[in-house]
Write a protein that holds these residues in place. Structure first.
Motif, PDB file in Angstrom:
ATOM      1  N   UNK A  64       0.834  -1.194   0.000  1.00  0.00           N
ATOM      2  CA  UNK A  64       0.000   0.000   0.000  1.00  0.00           C
ATOM      3  C   UNK A  64       0.875   1.254   0.000  1.00  0.00           C
ATOM      4  N   UNK A  65       1.863   1.284   0.904  1.00  0.00           N
ATOM      5  CA  UNK A  65       2.746   2.452   0.975  1.00  0.00           C
ATOM      6  C   UNK A  65       3.609   2.575  -0.282  1.00  0.00           C
ATOM      7  N   UNK A  66       4.053   1.455  -0.809  1.00  0.00           N
ATOM      8  CA  UNK A  66       4.855   1.492  -2.024  1.00  0.00           C
ATOM      9  C   UNK A  66       4.065   2.114  -3.178  1.00  0.00           C
ATOM     10  N   UNK A  67       2.777   1.779  -3.274  1.00  0.00           N
ATOM     11  CA  UNK A  67       1.944   2.274  -4.368  1.00  0.00           C
ATOM     12  C   UNK A  67       1.391   3.685  -4.152  1.00  0.00           C
ATOM     13  N   UNK A  68       1.135   4.071  -2.910  1.00  0.00           N
ATOM     14  CA  UNK A  68       0.406   5.320  -2.683  1.00  0.00           C
ATOM     15  C   UNK A  68       1.187   6.406  -1.956  1.00  0.00           C
ATOM     16  N   UNK A  69       2.291   6.096  -1.329  1.00  0.00           N
ATOM     17  CA  UNK A  69       3.106   7.115  -0.665  1.00  0.00           C
ATOM     18  C   UNK A  69       4.008   7.756  -1.711  1.00  0.00           C
ATOM     19  N   UNK A  72       7.261   9.306  -0.701  1.00  0.00           N
ATOM     20  CA  UNK A  72       8.121   8.347   0.015  1.00  0.00           C
ATOM     21  C   UNK A  72       8.567   8.851   1.383  1.00  0.00           C
ATOM     22  N   UNK A  73       7.666   9.527   2.097  1.00  0.00           N
ATOM     23  CA  UNK A  73       8.013  10.016   3.433  1.00  0.00           C
ATOM     24  C   UNK A  73       7.597   9.045   4.541  1.00  0.00           C
ATOM     25  N   UNK A  74       7.025   7.898   4.157  1.00  0.00           N
ATOM     26  CA  UNK A  74       6.605   6.915   5.143  1.00  0.00           C
ATOM     27  C   UNK A  74       5.285   7.249   5.801  1.00  0.00           C
TER      28      UNK A  74
END
Length: 100
Positions: A64-69, A72-74
């Motif tokens: 999810x974070x890889x696709x939507x962040x 890239x701030x976590x």
């Protein structure tokens, strides 16, 4: 006469029922669910432990974070969360309409 009407109504219901089901969709859903289960069941014992469930969700959260962040701030901003929500709506719509 009431019993006869009920019998006809019941027969009509059971005759029409198969036309509303979609065996191919149900079979595909079952196959997908079984594959997901097997993927999560890392030790192959046919049971899902708490650890296996946590690990499976950790993988989903990482994706999810890889696709939507996007920056890239976590962290997910409101804008990024709206994008997640829209994607989930698309997936739910697709899932509901796969059998049609």
């Amino acid at each position: 006469m009431k019993n006869f009407s009920f019998l006809i109504l019941a027969l009509a219901f059971f005759i029409a029922l198969p036309s509303y089901s979609n065996p191919t969709f149900e079979k595909n859903s079952f196959i997908k669910m079984r594959k997901r289960f097997q993927k999560i069941d890392k030790n192959g014992d046919g049971l899902l432990s708490k650890g296996e469930m946590i690990e499976a969700h950790r993988d989903r959260i990482d994706k999810l974070f890889l696709n939507f962040d996007k920056n890239a701030d976590g962290k997910l901003s409101k804008k990024e969360l709206r994008a997640v929500k829209q994607e989930m709506k698309k997936r739910i719509y697709k899932f509901r309409n796969e059998g049609n």
